[in-house]
Design an enzyme around this catalytic site. Structure first.
Site, PDB file in Angstrom:
ATOM      1  N   LYS A 194       3.589  12.919   3.740  1.00 14.94           N
ATOM      2  CA  LYS A 194       2.171  12.991   3.367  1.00 14.94           C
ATOM      3  C   LYS A 194       1.727  14.447   3.231  1.00 14.94           C
ATOM      4  O   LYS A 194       0.966  14.796   2.322  1.00 14.94           O
ATOM      5  CB  LYS A 194       1.304  12.257   4.398  1.00 14.94           C
ATOM      6  CG  LYS A 194       1.505  10.739   4.419  1.00 14.94           C
ATOM      7  CD  LYS A 194       1.096  10.073   3.114  1.00 14.94           C
ATOM      8  CE  LYS A 194       1.156   8.566   3.177  1.00 14.94           C
ATOM      9  NZ  LYS A 194       0.909   7.926   1.878  1.00 14.94           N
ATOM     10  N   ILE A 222      -6.258   1.756   9.776  1.00 14.77           N
ATOM     11  CA  ILE A 222      -7.160   0.822   9.089  1.00 14.77           C
ATOM     12  C   ILE A 222      -7.040  -0.567   9.719  1.00 14.77           C
ATOM     13  O   ILE A 222      -5.936  -1.095   9.882  1.00 14.77           O
ATOM     14  CB  ILE A 222      -6.823   0.724   7.582  1.00 14.77           C
ATOM     15  CG1 ILE A 222      -6.765   2.114   6.945  1.00 14.77           C
ATOM     16  CG2 ILE A 222      -7.837  -0.166   6.871  1.00 14.77           C
ATOM     17  CD1 ILE A 222      -8.061   2.869   6.882  1.00 14.77           C
ATOM     18  N   TYR A 281       7.165  10.292   8.058  1.00 15.61           N
ATOM     19  CA  TYR A 281       5.997   9.835   7.298  1.00 15.61           C
ATOM     20  C   TYR A 281       4.990  10.972   7.143  1.00 15.61           C
ATOM     21  O   TYR A 281       4.498  11.255   6.032  1.00 15.61           O
ATOM     22  CB  TYR A 281       5.385   8.658   8.052  1.00 15.61           C
ATOM     23  CG  TYR A 281       4.091   8.118   7.506  1.00 15.61           C
ATOM     24  CD1 TYR A 281       4.046   7.446   6.294  1.00 15.61           C
ATOM     25  CD2 TYR A 281       2.908   8.236   8.245  1.00 15.61           C
ATOM     26  CE1 TYR A 281       2.849   6.915   5.819  1.00 15.61           C
ATOM     27  CE2 TYR A 281       1.721   7.703   7.785  1.00 15.61           C
ATOM     28  CZ  TYR A 281       1.690   7.047   6.571  1.00 15.61           C
ATOM     29  OH  TYR A 281       0.514   6.526   6.108  1.00 15.61           O
ATOM     30  N   GLN A 286      -1.442  -4.097   3.079  1.00 16.82           N
ATOM     31  CA  GLN A 286      -2.676  -4.272   3.850  1.00 16.82           C
ATOM     32  C   GLN A 286      -3.888  -3.742   3.082  1.00 16.82           C
ATOM     33  O   GLN A 286      -4.908  -4.431   2.964  1.00 16.82           O
ATOM     34  CB  GLN A 286      -2.563  -3.549   5.203  1.00 16.82           C
ATOM     35  CG  GLN A 286      -3.745  -3.824   6.120  1.00 16.82           C
ATOM     36  CD  GLN A 286      -3.877  -2.827   7.266  1.00 16.82           C
ATOM     37  OE1 GLN A 286      -3.164  -1.826   7.347  1.00 16.82           O
ATOM     38  NE2 GLN A 286      -4.800  -3.109   8.165  1.00 16.82           N
TER      39      GLN A 286
HETATM   40  N1  LIG Z   1      -2.883   0.998   6.787  1.00 19.68           N
HETATM   41  C1  LIG Z   1      -3.181   2.140   7.376  1.00 19.68           C
HETATM   42  O1  LIG Z   1      -3.657   2.147   8.525  1.00 19.68           O
HETATM   43  C2  LIG Z   1      -2.961   3.446   6.647  1.00 19.68           C
HETATM   44  C3  LIG Z   1      -3.363   4.643   7.269  1.00 19.68           C
HETATM   45  C4  LIG Z   1      -3.142   5.844   6.610  1.00 19.68           C
HETATM   46  C5  LIG Z   1      -2.584   5.867   5.336  1.00 19.68           C
HETATM   47  N2  LIG Z   1      -2.193   4.694   4.747  1.00 19.68           N
HETATM   48  C6  LIG Z   1      -1.580   4.768   3.412  1.00 19.68           C
HETATM   49  O2  LIG Z   1      -2.177   3.837   2.512  1.00 19.68           O
HETATM   50  C7  LIG Z   1      -1.178   3.337   1.617  1.00 19.68           C
HETATM   51  C8  LIG Z   1      -1.168   1.806   1.700  1.00 19.68           C
HETATM   52  O3  LIG Z   1      -0.899   1.451   3.037  1.00 19.68           O
HETATM   53  P1  LIG Z   1      -0.803  -0.071   3.520  1.00 19.68           P
HETATM   54  O4  LIG Z   1      -1.227  -0.079   4.946  1.00 19.68           O
HETATM   55  O5  LIG Z   1      -1.451  -0.964   2.557  1.00 19.68           O
HETATM   56  O6  LIG Z   1       0.783  -0.263   3.487  1.00 19.68           O
HETATM   57  P2  LIG Z   1       1.603  -1.642   3.516  1.00 19.68           P
HETATM   58  O7  LIG Z   1       2.939  -1.324   4.126  1.00 19.68           O
HETATM   59  O8  LIG Z   1       0.785  -2.725   4.089  1.00 19.68           O
HETATM   60  O9  LIG Z   1       1.782  -1.936   1.966  1.00 19.68           O
HETATM   61  C9  LIG Z   1       2.655  -1.201   1.149  1.00 19.68           C
HETATM   62  C10 LIG Z   1       3.019  -2.070  -0.041  1.00 19.68           C
HETATM   63  O10 LIG Z   1       3.960  -1.342  -0.826  1.00 19.68           O
HETATM   64  C11 LIG Z   1       4.962  -2.238  -1.258  1.00 19.68           C
HETATM   65  N3  LIG Z   1       6.187  -1.511  -1.548  1.00 19.68           N
HETATM   66  C12 LIG Z   1       7.142  -1.080  -0.692  1.00 19.68           C
HETATM   67  N4  LIG Z   1       8.140  -0.488  -1.359  1.00 19.68           N
HETATM   68  C13 LIG Z   1       7.797  -0.546  -2.675  1.00 19.68           C
HETATM   69  C14 LIG Z   1       8.423  -0.102  -3.864  1.00 19.68           C
HETATM   70  N5  LIG Z   1       9.621   0.519  -3.852  1.00 19.68           N
HETATM   71  N6  LIG Z   1       7.792  -0.341  -5.033  1.00 19.68           N
HETATM   72  C15 LIG Z   1       6.599  -0.974  -5.085  1.00 19.68           C
HETATM   73  N7  LIG Z   1       5.965  -1.421  -3.976  1.00 19.68           N
HETATM   74  C16 LIG Z   1       6.566  -1.204  -2.797  1.00 19.68           C
HETATM   75  C17 LIG Z   1       5.139  -3.225  -0.116  1.00 19.68           C
HETATM   76  O11 LIG Z   1       5.729  -4.448  -0.570  1.00 19.68           O
HETATM   77  C18 LIG Z   1       3.688  -3.402   0.353  1.00 19.68           C
HETATM   78  O12 LIG Z   1       3.072  -4.476  -0.297  1.00 19.68           O
HETATM   79  C19 LIG Z   1       0.135   4.003   2.016  1.00 19.68           C
HETATM   80  O13 LIG Z   1       0.328   5.154   1.230  1.00 19.68           O
HETATM   81  C20 LIG Z   1      -0.100   4.425   3.440  1.00 19.68           C
HETATM   82  O14 LIG Z   1       0.682   5.539   3.784  1.00 19.68           O
HETATM   83  C21 LIG Z   1      -2.369   3.496   5.382  1.00 19.68           C
END
Ligand SMILES: NC(=O)c1ccc[n+]([C@@H]2O[C@H](COP(=O)([O-])OP(=O)(O)OC[C@H]3O[C@@H](n4cnc5c(N)ncnc54)[C@H](O)[C@@H]3O)[C@@H](O)[C@H]2O)c1
Length: 314
Positions: A147, A173, A143, A13
């Site tokens: 973190k 987000i 999770y 995302q």
């Molecule tokens: N989206 C939110 O609301 C939010 C809020 C707080 C923190 N975060 C943090 O931001 C970061 C990105 O979040 P996001 O929402 O884009 O997550 P997401 O789940 O949408 O994307 C994660 C990506 O990582 C890839 N992935 C999974 N396992 C993998 C591996 N072994 N090797 C390589 N790639 C791999 C997945 O294919 C995916 O494309 C994360 O660390 C998440 O904890 C997100």
């Protein structure tokens, strides 16, 4: 010499939109996107892309050496709701991928790291409103534990080894390009899709659950601004509190209803309610605002306008 960047987990995302923005700033060929699969074809075809498993140290290292990478954005993780289903997988991915990039910086292979933390570092004993930067962090999800521990290691690597690692505790987000990947705030994206498609939505959180949230454009702006800030301005090397808007499912419903009067909502809280109840409802991000002049642009109604306009155009 221009900076060369590697984004790990670029198809997710946030990674999808971060990749686009970083390519605007640094040039397409200077930004290598990577993920464990090629599901997101638009992203895969938008510039240099490699399949990399974030748990594979040598694969990351080889890519960094081959492309002369100096900065890694580590976006791969298992998120809060998925992490509760697969606790050991979440621990394995979230911790080992972080150690890999920290150790690449420690040994001089790369110079700089962005690693996102989350409001999930907080727990039921944390002050719930205007949660301070420095406060009680007793997370109750796997999770959140990954973190919180990750934040400690980031600060440790900075203090002990001089690693330039920068981090933000992202709130939930909201975006219209890639779908969210298994978090507790996913409802705030799904609700827009369902409002347009079915004119009704069943929400997995209760109507008065207030959580800190942010529109994607603000999250990307914060990320690029933090990474561009002079190192000596940064007083936090664990992770910065970051805030934009806080709202409940009922608030977002009313914001959408102003555009789609026939829209209806029902509430069926599931296991994610307990996760949401353990998190703050608003965040004090004054340290980020002081250190690197962070300011958000989007309030709830501006975000609703953007979400509905962009999803209608899809
Ligand atoms: N989206 C939110 O609301 C939010 C809020 C707080 C923190 N975060 C943090 O931001 C970061 C990105 O979040 P996001 O929402 O884009 O997550 P997401 O789940 O949408 O994307 C994660 C990506 O990582 C890839 N992935 C999974 N396992 C993998 C591996 N072994 N090797 C390589 N790639 C791999 C997945 O294919 C995916 O494309 C994360 O660390 C998440 O904890 C997100």
């Amino acid at each position: 010499m221009s900076s060369k960047l590697l984004i790990i987990g670029a198809c997710g995302q946030i990674g999808t939109e971060l990749t686009t923005k970083l390519r605007e700033i640094h040039g397409t060929d200077n930004v290598i996107a990577s993920d464990i699969n090629t599901r997101n074809l638009d992203l895969v075809n938008s510039g240099p892309f490699e399949i990399i498993d974030a748990k594979n140290f040598n694969a990351i290292k080889d890519c960094c050496i081959n492309h002369k990478i100096d900065t890694i954005y580590l976006m791969a993780a298992l998120l809060s709701a998925t992490g509760e289903k697969y606790p050991m997988e979440a621990w394995d991915l979230n911790m080992n991928s972080l150690f890999h990039v920290l150790n690449l910086a420690k040994t001089g292979v790369i110079k700089k790291i962005f690693w996102p933390s989350s409001i999930a570092v907080f727990g039921p004993t944390t002050p719930k409103t205007q949660t301070p930067q420095h406060t009680i962090c007793e997370p109750t999800t796997v999770y959140g534990i990954t973190k919180q521990v990750g934040e400690r290691w980031c600060e440790y690597y900075h203090e002990k080894y001089g690693v330039d690692v920068r981090s933000i505790r992202y709130p939930g987000i909201i975006s219209h390009k890639a779908m969210p990947g298994g978090g507790t705030t996913d409802y705030a994206v799904e609700i827009y899709h369902e409002a347009l498609k079915h004119k009704s939505y069943t929400c997995f959180l209760s109507e008065n659950t207030s959580l800190p949230m942010m529109f994607m454009d603000d999250a990307i702006k914060a990320t690029t601004e933090l990474m561009a800030a002079p190192s000596n301005h940064l007083t936090i090397r664990s992770s910065y509190n970051l805030s934009a808007i806080s709202f409940t499912p009922q608030d977002i419903y009313e914001s959408i209803k102003a555009h789609i009067p026939e829209f209806t909502i029902t509430y069926q809280p599931d296991f994610r309610q307990a996760i949401a109840d353990s998190w703050p409802s608003s965040i004090d991000d004054s340290v980020a605002r002081n250190d690197w002049n962070w300011q958000h642009d989007f309030d709830l109604d501006a975000m609703t306008h953007e979400m509905l306009t962009n999803l209608r155009n899809k």
